[in-house]
Write an enzyme that holds these catalytic residues in place. Sequence first.
Site, short mmCIF file in Angstrom:
data_model
loop_
_atom_site.label_atom_id
_atom_site.label_comp_id
_atom_site.label_asym_id
_atom_site.label_seq_id
_atom_site.Cartn_x
_atom_site.Cartn_y
_atom_site.Cartn_z
N CYS A 1 0.84 -1.21 0.00
CA CYS A 1 0.00 0.00 0.00
C CYS A 1 0.87 1.25 0.00
CB CYS A 1 -0.93 0.01 1.20
SG CYS A 1 -2.06 -1.40 1.24
N ASP A 2 1.94 1.23 0.78
CA ASP A 2 2.90 2.32 0.83
C ASP A 2 3.49 2.52 -0.57
OD1 ASP A 2 5.93 3.03 0.97
OD2 ASP A 2 5.21 3.66 2.94
#
Length: 166
Positions: free
Chosen positions: A60-61
């Site tokens: 997600c980062d």
Amino acid sequence: MANITFKNNPVTLKGNEVKVGDSAPDFTVLANDLSPVTLADSKGTVRLISVVPSIDTGVCDAQTRRFNEEASKLGNVQVLTISVDLPFAQKRWCAANGLENVKTLSDHRDLSFGEAYGVAIQELRLLARAVFVVDGNDKVVYVEYVSEATNHPDYEAALEAAKSAQ
């Protein structure tokens, strides 16, 4: 509905699957200051909507960083990252990582976005990884439901769709 797994385990998605050509469903999510944000708030612009389970995880980062890097090259395209993370956590993450080109939005309050776009994971109360591109007339022009929530989306295809929608 799309068949999605989370860590290779099948999950149940709540809501309606969105397809290319559909009118984009409206939704209400929260900005970092807790103000409501709807699809209508950005009408007239192309929206690349990056959906992540939790901004604090590795994929997600990376997804949020990649779309942040590309956002400045896209012209009249807004990049919205939506998760069920609390708005405070999203704001803190963006500040700590220096991200200024994406707008993080929280679907924590009522899963309005997750159910409207068919990405709310019933078993986990998270959103499945997905990317949607909505044109300035609120038509869906690109959809990717990532089949395994821990995998990356097809960045190039999403970015190309956003460029073509302008």
